[in-house]
Structures are given as structure tokens and as C-alpha cells.
Design an enzyme around this catalytic site. Structure first.
Site, PDB file in Angstrom:
ATOM      1  N   ASP A 111     -79.294  11.194  18.437  1.00  0.00           N
ATOM      2  CA  ASP A 111     -78.930  12.469  18.336  1.00  0.00           C
ATOM      3  C   ASP A 111     -78.779  12.467  16.559  1.00  0.00           C
ATOM      4  O   ASP A 111     -77.978  11.806  16.206  1.00  0.00           O
ATOM      5  CB  ASP A 111     -77.871  13.020  18.980  1.00  0.00           C
TER       6      ASP A 111
ATOM      7  N   LEU B 175     -66.749  14.501  20.079  1.00  0.00           N
ATOM      8  CA  LEU B 175     -67.171  15.955  19.771  1.00  0.00           C
ATOM      9  C   LEU B 175     -68.648  16.197  20.588  1.00  0.00           C
ATOM     10  O   LEU B 175     -69.448  16.410  20.055  1.00  0.00           O
ATOM     11  CB  LEU B 175     -67.201  16.198  18.274  1.00  0.00           C
ATOM     12  N   ASP B 176     -68.032  16.323  22.020  1.00  0.00           N
ATOM     13  CA  ASP B 176     -69.067  16.705  22.746  1.00  0.00           C
ATOM     14  C   ASP B 176     -69.761  18.256  22.555  1.00  0.00           C
ATOM     15  O   ASP B 176     -68.838  19.111  22.266  1.00  0.00           O
ATOM     16  CB  ASP B 176     -68.767  16.816  24.215  1.00  0.00           C
TER      17      ASP B 176
ATOM     18  N   ASP C 128     -66.405  10.286  23.596  1.00  0.00           N
ATOM     19  CA  ASP C 128     -67.420  11.409  23.034  1.00  0.00           C
ATOM     20  C   ASP C 128     -66.229  11.943  22.212  1.00  0.00           C
ATOM     21  O   ASP C 128     -65.813  12.978  22.718  1.00  0.00           O
ATOM     22  CB  ASP C 128     -68.052  12.101  24.048  1.00  0.00           C
TER      23      ASP C 128
ATOM     24  N   ASP D 186     -69.089  15.620  13.665  1.00  0.00           N
ATOM     25  CA  ASP D 186     -69.212  14.426  14.710  1.00  0.00           C
ATOM     26  C   ASP D 186     -68.571  13.147  13.747  1.00  0.00           C
ATOM     27  O   ASP D 186     -67.816  12.552  14.252  1.00  0.00           O
ATOM     28  CB  ASP D 186     -70.650  14.215  14.873  1.00  0.00           C
TER      29      ASP D 186
ATOM     30  N   GLU E 269     -69.114  10.277  29.193  1.00  0.00           N
ATOM     31  CA  GLU E 269     -69.430  11.696  29.808  1.00  0.00           C
ATOM     32  C   GLU E 269     -69.210  11.796  31.221  1.00  0.00           C
ATOM     33  O   GLU E 269     -68.617  12.287  31.892  1.00  0.00           O
ATOM     34  CB  GLU E 269     -70.614  12.034  29.110  1.00  0.00           C
TER      35      GLU E 269
ATOM     36  N   GLU F 196     -69.432   7.462  21.020  1.00  0.00           N
ATOM     37  CA  GLU F 196     -70.957   7.808  21.201  1.00  0.00           C
ATOM     38  C   GLU F 196     -71.544   7.671  19.994  1.00  0.00           C
ATOM     39  O   GLU F 196     -72.689   7.553  19.507  1.00  0.00           O
ATOM     40  CB  GLU F 196     -71.145   9.294  21.622  1.00  0.00           C
ATOM     41  N   GLU F 197     -70.556   7.671  18.835  1.00  0.00           N
ATOM     42  CA  GLU F 197     -71.183   7.754  17.438  1.00  0.00           C
ATOM     43  C   GLU F 197     -71.193   6.400  16.665  1.00  0.00           C
ATOM     44  O   GLU F 197     -71.803   6.145  15.678  1.00  0.00           O
ATOM     45  CB  GLU F 197     -70.153   8.659  16.462  1.00  0.00           C
TER      46      GLU F 197
END
Length: 341
Positions: free
Chosen positions: A73, A125-126, A123, A79, A284, A102-103
Site C-alpha cells: 500500500d 495508523l489504520d 498497525d 503512516d 488487525e 504493518e509499515e
């Protein structure tokens, strides 16, 4: 939690004269000092991220960072900033041995001299794709206790079933900043950030789904309807026939938060475009599933890898593995799962 007491009319205001903070809750509830320190640092990172989201326009933090995260993404500037905030806060806690974000493509293995007993998957910043239009975003996290020998952590410490999680939560950055969390075997607690105090104030104990399933709400990206399997299509079609309302923000934290408080069901199933689902298991699916179950709801994958499964029973094989998500009130989750019989 003790009862809140209000100032009496005419005594100088209508604010609480007695309130209970997250710090107090952690110190009186947890018997584990290391976990208390970890959760305090997590709360600090949430406060810093809340401030960054509130000042994003002023500080020129809208827009793209020009890179991609572990899932492919496109990364927003926020983020990157929020990820740095959480990584730095958790590394400084002295309580962590493995961090999965996630990053970051690879897990962060904390050096032995700084390592603690816990692993955190998060995560930072979802829902960040919505940040430029000021839609609520959030942070999601899950905490495991290290199981491998020695002080140095490993990937094996996080590639485990979701029922091994010792703490999970999310922080929502919206009109107010709210932190919702639970510890294994305990009830869900809700806190709101008081900016004037710089502290999360305990607002609700024992958060549970409304009796009987609550409001008739289904939450999903119905634009993907043509790509779903037939049981999901049938369930959504019947929800419409039963006059269920569609409510979908597109930020998992916002949608799940509403589902827990109001009732109904949140659905992000596998489809022909994403046969493994889209949401990530470790940071998540798992934490939200634990929160939902602790609040009296149910969390399932639907049909996944040949069978209908309880989400917390999944055994991930990769830190960024994906899964389908069906979670909400037992009334509505059971109805959807019945379509697979």
C-alpha cells in the site's frame, strides 16, 4: 472501577471532581510491572499520534510519503510518522523483544541488552487512506508474551494462535481520541483522552455488545459484492430484506468500534480478487477478534482454507499474512455462518 462522583450544582462547575485514569487502571489492575510499563508507553504513542493527526494540515502532513509499506500500500506521511512514534516508544519501554508493524517488511528484533518479555504487533495508523479528508483513523495492537528460550526474541514468538494474546486494543482518532483495550480473560475497558490533562480517563467498564445483538446494522464494502462467494452474497441480500442499515466508514477501527457499541456485524470477506482476504491477521484480525469476544461477540473467518474457522484459532505462517474477517454480535455472525451449512 469506582463510581464517578459529580460536583454538586452550584459548587463551581459541572466537571467530574473525581475521575479515574488509564495510569490508575493499569497500576491497580495489572500485577505485572513490565506489562504496565509497556502499556503506558503504548498510551504515550497513541497520544503523540493523536496530536499528529490533529495537526496534520497545519504541519503539512497530508499526502503521500512516496513509498510503499509491507503490504504494497502507498504510504502517507502520517503512516511513516506514526510508525516511528510507536517503534521509538516501544523500544524505549525495555519491555519488548519483537515488534511487528504493518509499515515494516521485516520484524524488528530488539537487541538483547534492551529486550523485555513481550512482543507487540501493531498497525500504527489504520485507515490512513482517509486521513486527507479528515475521516477517523486509528491504531490497532496485540501483545504476546515471549515463549522462545533466551532473552532475544524471534519470529516464532508472534506466529501463534490469536488465543495466546495477553493484551489487545485500539485507539481511535476522531472527534475524540478513545482507547479501548482488554487483557486476556478480562473485560473490555474504554478510555477517552482529555487533552487538558494529557491523560486517558476511564469512561466505561465491562463494555459489551447490546443485548439481543443491538441495532440491525451490517458493515461492509458492498462495492465488492460481485466478487464474494455465494453465502456472503445471500447473507447481505437477506440483511437488506430484513431492513438492516448499511454503515461503512472504511476505517476498521471506526467500523468495529461502532459495531461493539451499537451491535450488528462487520464483514470483510475473502473474494475472487483477494482469496486470502485483505485484512492482516496479526495486527488487525487477531486483536479485534479478541476485543469482540471479550465484549460478548463472535469473530470468524467465514470459509477460509477449506473450512469455517474461529479467527483466534488461526495459525499464521507469515507476519503480514491476511485473512477474511466476520465479527460482531452472535445474532448476526451466526446468521452469516449458517449460510455455509
Amino acid at each position: 472501577m469506582a463510581n464517578f462522583s459529580k460536583t454538586t450544582p452550584g459548587s463551581g462547575g459541572d466537571l467530574d471532581s473525581e475521575f479515574h485514569s488509564l495510569t490508575e487502571y493499569l497500576m491497580t489492575t495489572l500485577k505485572d510491572q513490565e506489562l504496565t510499563v509497556l502499556m503506558s508507553q503504548m498510551a504515550l504513542a497513541c497520544k503523540a499520534t493523536s496530536r499528529a493527526c490533529a495537526k496534520a494540515g497545519i504541519a503539512n502532513l497530508f499526502g503521500m510519503a512516496g513509498d510503499q509499506n509491507s503490504s504494497g500500500d502507498d504510504q502517507k506521511k502520517l503512516d511513516v510518522l506514526s510508525n516511528d512514534i510507536f517503534v521509538n516508544a516501544l523500544l524505549k519501554s525495555g519491555s519488548c523483544c519483537v515488534l511487528v508493524s504493518e509499515e515494516n517488511e521485516e520484524p524488528i528484533i530488539v537487541p538483547e541488552k534492551d529486550a523485555g518479555r513481550f512482543c507487540v504487533c501493531f498497525d500504527p495508523l489504520d485507515g490512513s487512506s482517509n486521513i486527507d479528508c479528515n475521516v477517523s483513523t486509528g491504531t490497532i495492537f496485540a501483545v504476546y508474551e515471549k515463549k522462545t528460550p533466551g532473552k532475544l526474541g524471534s519470529v516464532a514468538d508472534v506466529l501463534r494462535v490469536g488465543s495466546d494474546i495477553v493484551a489487545a486494543g485500539y485507539c481511535m482518532y476522531g472527534a475524540a481520541t478513545e482507547l479501548v483495550l482488554c487483557f486476556k480473560g478480562q473485560s473490555v475497558q474504554r478510555f477517552a483522552l482529555d487533552p487538558s490533562l494529557g491523560e486517558f480517563v476511564h469512561t466505561h467498564s465491562n463494555v459489551t455488545f447490546p443485548s439481543g445483538g443491538g441495532k440491525k446494522i451490517y458493515s461492509c464494502n458492498e462495492g465488492n459484492f460481485p466478487y464474494w462467494d455465494q453465502p456472503i452474497k445471500d447473507a447481505v441480500t437477506e440483511f437488506k430484506a430484513k431492513k438492516y442499515a448499511l454503515r461503512y466508514v472504511g476505517s476498521m477501527v471506526s467500523d468495529v468500534h461502532r459495531t461493539i457499541l451499537y451491535g450488528g456485524v462487520f464483514v470483510y470477506p475473502a473474494d475472487s480478487k483477494s482469496p486470502k482476504g485483505k485484512l492482516r491477521v496479526l495486527y488487525e484480525g487477531f486483536p479485534m477478534a479478541l476485543l469482540v469476544e471479550c465484549a460478548g461477540g463472535k469473530a470468524s473467518t467465514g470459509m477460509f482454507n477449506g473450512s469455517v474457522q474461529r479467527m483466534l484459532d488461526l495459525e499464521p505462517t507469515h507476519v503480514h499474512e491476511r485473512c477474511p474477517v466476520i465479527l460482531g454480535s452472535p445474532r448476526d455472525v451466526d446468521f452469516i455462518l449458517s449460510k455455509y451449512n
